[in-house]
Design a protein around this motif. Structure first.
Motif, PDB file in Angstrom:
ATOM      1  N   HIS A 146       0.848  -1.190   0.000  1.00 50.88           N
ATOM      2  CA  HIS A 146       0.000   0.000   0.000  1.00 50.88           C
ATOM      3  C   HIS A 146       0.883   1.239   0.000  1.00 50.88           C
ATOM      4  O   HIS A 146       1.892   1.303   0.705  1.00 50.88           O
ATOM      5  N   GLU A 147       0.497   2.197  -0.786  1.00 50.97           N
ATOM      6  CA  GLU A 147       1.297   3.412  -0.964  1.00 50.97           C
ATOM      7  C   GLU A 147       1.553   4.161   0.342  1.00 50.97           C
ATOM      8  O   GLU A 147       2.628   4.736   0.530  1.00 50.97           O
ATOM      9  N   PHE A 148       0.586   4.155   1.256  1.00 53.82           N
ATOM     10  CA  PHE A 148       0.715   4.937   2.489  1.00 53.82           C
ATOM     11  C   PHE A 148       0.794   4.091   3.755  1.00 53.82           C
ATOM     12  O   PHE A 148       0.976   4.615   4.840  1.00 53.82           O
TER      13      PHE A 148
ATOM     14  N   ASN B 118      -6.798  -1.729  -7.560  1.00 52.43           N
ATOM     15  CA  ASN B 118      -6.672  -0.920  -6.355  1.00 52.43           C
ATOM     16  C   ASN B 118      -5.418  -0.060  -6.508  1.00 52.43           C
ATOM     17  O   ASN B 118      -4.321  -0.471  -6.146  1.00 52.43           O
ATOM     18  N   GLU B 119      -5.604   1.132  -7.031  1.00 49.05           N
ATOM     19  CA  GLU B 119      -4.491   2.018  -7.378  1.00 49.05           C
ATOM     20  C   GLU B 119      -3.654   2.448  -6.172  1.00 49.05           C
ATOM     21  O   GLU B 119      -2.583   3.007  -6.333  1.00 49.05           O
ATOM     22  N   SER B 120      -4.119   2.178  -4.955  1.00 48.86           N
ATOM     23  CA  SER B 120      -3.345   2.520  -3.763  1.00 48.86           C
ATOM     24  C   SER B 120      -2.172   1.573  -3.543  1.00 48.86           C
ATOM     25  O   SER B 120      -1.304   1.838  -2.728  1.00 48.86           O
TER      26      SER B 120
ATOM     27  N   ARG C 137       1.139   0.265 -10.698  1.00 52.00           N
ATOM     28  CA  ARG C 137       0.024   0.190  -9.757  1.00 52.00           C
ATOM     29  C   ARG C 137      -0.865  -1.006 -10.055  1.00 52.00           C
ATOM     30  O   ARG C 137      -0.950  -1.458 -11.183  1.00 52.00           O
TER      31      ARG C 137
END
Length: 158
Positions: free
Chosen positions: A70-72, A111-113, A107
């Motif tokens: 996950h990006e974050f 789910n682009e996150s 990505r």
């Protein structure tokens, strides 16, 4: 922590499933497990130039796994498990990653996150066994992984 270490638990869990799948096969047809030290089964792609990518077992049939974070939330992992039974793994990876080649951030399209950071490959190198890729893909998906979101289901259901 490097990328290989980051995904070591996922590799370990998938290898357990490969070994379990291999229990159904005679020795000469057993499928190779994944090693992050083996470029035929592991490739880091995060922050990599698309044109310089060297995907594992690109010309072989088999199963591939896109390892994502996950990006974050850097402890939130996901994977996409795919099979390549009618064309090389590299052809399938190209279809997944090519849309993101301009910015180099790969990505997950569902789910682009989630950012794809590594590719795992389970090559099926014995001639005429390429149909086993479908069985192995479904076997790994159905047996699931602990602590990892699997983005696809058997039959491509979301």
């Amino acid at each position: 922590m490097n990328i290989a270490e980051k995904y070591s638990d996922i590799v370990r869990q998938i290898n357990v499933h490969i070994n379990s799948f291999n229990a159904f096969l005679v020795d000469e047809y057993k499928i190779k497990i994944i090693s992050t030290d083996d470029p035929s089964t592991f490739s880091e792609i995060v922050n990599g130039d698309f044109d310089k990518q060297r995907w594992p077992s690109g010309s072989n049939y088999g199963v591939y796994i896109l390892c994502e974070c996950h990006e974050f939330e850097n402890t939130n992992f996901g994977i996409y498990i795919g099979k390549s039974s009618l064309q090389g793994i590299g052809d399938r990876l190209w279809r997944h990653l090519n849309p993101y080649r301009k910015d180099g951030v790969y990505r997950n399209p569902s789910n682009e996150s989630f950012i794809i950071e590594a590719v795992l490959a389970i090559p099926i190198i014995i001639p005429k066994m390429h149909c086993f890729a479908s069985a192995l893909e479904e076997y790994i998906i159905k047996n699931s992984l602990v602590g990892v979101h699997v983005f696809n289901k058997v039959g491509n259901k979301k």
